[in-house]
Design a protein around this motif. Structure first.
Motif, PDB file in Angstrom:
ATOM      1  N   ASN A   1       0.769  -1.238   0.030  1.00 33.60           N
ATOM      2  CA  ASN A   1      -0.157  -0.158   0.194  1.00 33.60           C
ATOM      3  C   ASN A   1       0.688   1.073   0.037  1.00 33.60           C
ATOM      4  OD1 ASN A   1      -2.485  -1.237   0.216  1.00 33.60           O
ATOM      5  ND2 ASN A   1      -2.314  -1.537   2.273  1.00 33.60           N
ATOM      6  N   PRO A   2       0.350   2.490  -0.547  1.00 38.01           N
ATOM      7  CA  PRO A   2       1.403   3.451  -0.600  1.00 38.01           C
ATOM      8  C   PRO A   2       1.468   4.231   0.722  1.00 38.01           C
ATOM      9  CG  PRO A   2      -0.547   3.555  -2.366  1.00 38.01           C
ATOM     10  CD  PRO A   2      -0.884   2.451  -1.332  1.00 38.01           C
ATOM     11  N   VAL A   3       2.695   4.857   0.559  1.00 38.63           N
ATOM     12  CA  VAL A   3       3.128   5.512   1.816  1.00 38.63           C
ATOM     13  C   VAL A   3       3.554   6.979   1.490  1.00 38.63           C
ATOM     14  CG1 VAL A   3       4.542   5.856   3.814  1.00 38.63           C
ATOM     15  CG2 VAL A   3       3.935   3.431   2.974  1.00 38.63           C
ATOM     16  N   VAL A   4       2.972   8.033   2.080  1.00 41.79           N
ATOM     17  CA  VAL A   4       3.360   9.303   1.571  1.00 41.79           C
ATOM     18  C   VAL A   4       3.857  10.053   2.876  1.00 41.79           C
ATOM     19  CG1 VAL A   4       2.660  11.616   1.057  1.00 41.79           C
ATOM     20  CG2 VAL A   4       1.658   9.609   0.032  1.00 41.79           C
TER      21      VAL A   4
ATOM     22  N   GLY B   1      -5.573   6.808  -6.844  1.00 43.85           N
ATOM     23  CA  GLY B   1      -6.938   6.360  -6.666  1.00 43.85           C
ATOM     24  C   GLY B   1      -7.248   6.596  -5.039  1.00 43.85           C
ATOM     25  N   ILE B   2      -6.457   7.152  -4.320  1.00 44.60           N
ATOM     26  CA  ILE B   2      -6.478   6.843  -2.873  1.00 44.60           C
ATOM     27  C   ILE B   2      -7.784   7.463  -2.086  1.00 44.60           C
ATOM     28  CG2 ILE B   2      -5.443   7.182  -0.496  1.00 44.60           C
ATOM     29  CD1 ILE B   2      -3.832   5.367  -2.553  1.00 44.60           C
ATOM     30  N   LYS B   3      -8.506   6.789  -1.536  1.00 43.54           N
ATOM     31  CA  LYS B   3      -9.841   7.319  -0.949  1.00 43.54           C
ATOM     32  C   LYS B   3      -9.948   7.351   0.706  1.00 43.54           C
ATOM     33  CE  LYS B   3     -11.587   7.598  -5.180  1.00 43.54           C
ATOM     34  NZ  LYS B   3     -11.514   8.940  -5.549  1.00 43.54           N
ATOM     35  N   HIS B   4      -8.866   6.500   1.249  1.00 45.25           N
ATOM     36  CA  HIS B   4      -8.830   6.429   2.721  1.00 45.25           C
ATOM     37  C   HIS B   4      -7.390   6.783   3.083  1.00 45.25           C
ATOM     38  CE1 HIS B   4      -8.919   3.436   6.365  1.00 45.25           C
ATOM     39  NE2 HIS B   4      -9.337   4.734   6.705  1.00 45.25           N
TER      40      HIS B   4
ATOM     41  N   ASP C   1     -12.637  17.040   4.817  1.00 43.33           N
ATOM     42  CA  ASP C   1     -13.542  18.255   4.080  1.00 43.33           C
ATOM     43  C   ASP C   1     -13.196  17.817   2.660  1.00 43.33           C
ATOM     44  OD1 ASP C   1     -14.210  19.220   6.442  1.00 43.33           O
ATOM     45  OD2 ASP C   1     -12.889  20.897   6.212  1.00 43.33           O
ATOM     46  N   LEU C   2     -12.096  17.255   2.191  1.00 40.16           N
ATOM     47  CA  LEU C   2     -11.805  17.014   0.728  1.00 40.16           C
ATOM     48  C   LEU C   2     -12.535  15.576   0.351  1.00 40.16           C
ATOM     49  CD1 LEU C   2      -8.172  18.195   0.588  1.00 40.16           C
ATOM     50  CD2 LEU C   2     -10.162  19.206  -0.624  1.00 40.16           C
ATOM     51  N   GLY C   3     -13.051  15.004   1.227  1.00 39.68           N
ATOM     52  CA  GLY C   3     -13.713  13.894   0.941  1.00 39.68           C
ATOM     53  C   GLY C   3     -13.290  12.425   1.067  1.00 39.68           C
ATOM     54  N   TYR C   4     -12.083  12.427   1.726  1.00 40.13           N
ATOM     55  CA  TYR C   4     -11.260  11.313   1.997  1.00 40.13           C
ATOM     56  C   TYR C   4     -11.955  10.574   3.325  1.00 40.13           C
ATOM     57  CZ  TYR C   4      -7.863  13.022  -1.227  1.00 40.13           C
ATOM     58  OH  TYR C   4      -6.958  13.435  -2.173  1.00 40.13           O
ATOM     59  N   THR C   5     -11.918   9.459   3.565  1.00 34.93           N
ATOM     60  CA  THR C   5     -12.170   8.602   4.674  1.00 34.93           C
ATOM     61  C   THR C   5     -10.918   8.754   5.322  1.00 34.93           C
ATOM     62  OG1 THR C   5     -13.826   7.419   3.711  1.00 34.93           O
ATOM     63  CG2 THR C   5     -13.142   6.520   5.717  1.00 34.93           C
ATOM     64  N   VAL C   6     -10.857   8.874   6.644  1.00 30.78           N
ATOM     65  CA  VAL C   6      -9.697   9.138   7.582  1.00 30.78           C
ATOM     66  C   VAL C   6      -9.717   8.344   8.758  1.00 30.78           C
ATOM     67  CG1 VAL C   6      -7.898  10.939   8.396  1.00 30.78           C
ATOM     68  CG2 VAL C   6      -9.556  11.408   6.849  1.00 30.78           C
ATOM     69  N   THR C   7      -8.582   7.618   8.880  1.00 32.06           N
ATOM     70  CA  THR C   7      -8.238   6.761  10.253  1.00 32.06           C
ATOM     71  C   THR C   7      -6.991   7.325  10.954  1.00 32.06           C
ATOM     72  OG1 THR C   7      -9.225   4.926   9.639  1.00 32.06           O
ATOM     73  CG2 THR C   7      -7.808   4.772  11.472  1.00 32.06           C
TER      74      THR C   7
END
Length: 184
Positions: free
Chosen positions: A45-48, A105-108, A129-135
């Protein structure tokens, strides 16, 4: 499940003991962040990584091109992991973070790092606020004691207040153990 990325926020040298701006629990939070980093890398999975640097040499910490502004060795990025340089609390402000995420294509977003009451709060609210799901992984975040209007606020209380607020409307807030066990 939506495609997810780990966002490692400001785990930088100046936040560790014997540095310019030490945080309470920085080592333990970084160790938990490493657990998440290892799991994301293993899963492909991607890491930034996010790295804060102030624009002035007069800043109290994270001064330009300083050792303190570098990523801490525990979380050094790999060649395939982008590092987003920011100059503001909000990691999306005047950076290419959203473009990096959208291109993949990251959503979470799974958020770890520092400081709970500033940059973790800022990225979490902006991402939602930008529409991402966040944990937010609460035990992979750290902060410091604060003072307001003559009242000293211990770091544990600062952290709890911000995690509670984020968990109310902006993010799922769980421990590293819970997240890694799939209890999110």
């Amino acid at each position: 499940m939506a495609k997810q990325a780990l966002i490692v926020v400001d785990i930088q040298n100046d936040y560790f003991p014997q540095s310019k701006w030490p945080l309470v629990g920085a080592e333990a939070a970084a160790d938990n962040a490493v657990r998440l980093l290892d799991a994301f890398r293993e899963a492909g999975n991607p890491v930034v990584h996010i790295r804060h640097e102030f624009t002035s040499d007069d800043a109290p910490f994270f001064t330009p091109n300083s050792e303190g502004a570098k990523l801490h060795p525990k979380v050094t990025n790999r060649a395939d992991e982008p590092v987003v340089l920011k100059h503001f609390v909000n990691s999306f402000r005047e950076t290419d973070l959203q473009a990096i995420l959208d291109k993949q294509g990251i959503k979470h977003l799974v958020v770890v790092g520092s400081m709970s009451h500033m940059c973790i709060d800022g990225i979490t609210r902006a991402a939602a606020d930008l529409g991402y799901t966040v944990t937010v992984i609460h035990d992979a975040c750290a902060t410091r004691d604060l003072e307001f209007n003559g009242v000293s606020v211990p770091a544990a209380h600062v952290h709890a207040a911000f995690m509670s607020a984020l968990g109310f409307a902006y993010a799922s807030v769980v421990s590293a153990e819970e997240f890694l066990a799939g209890k999110r």
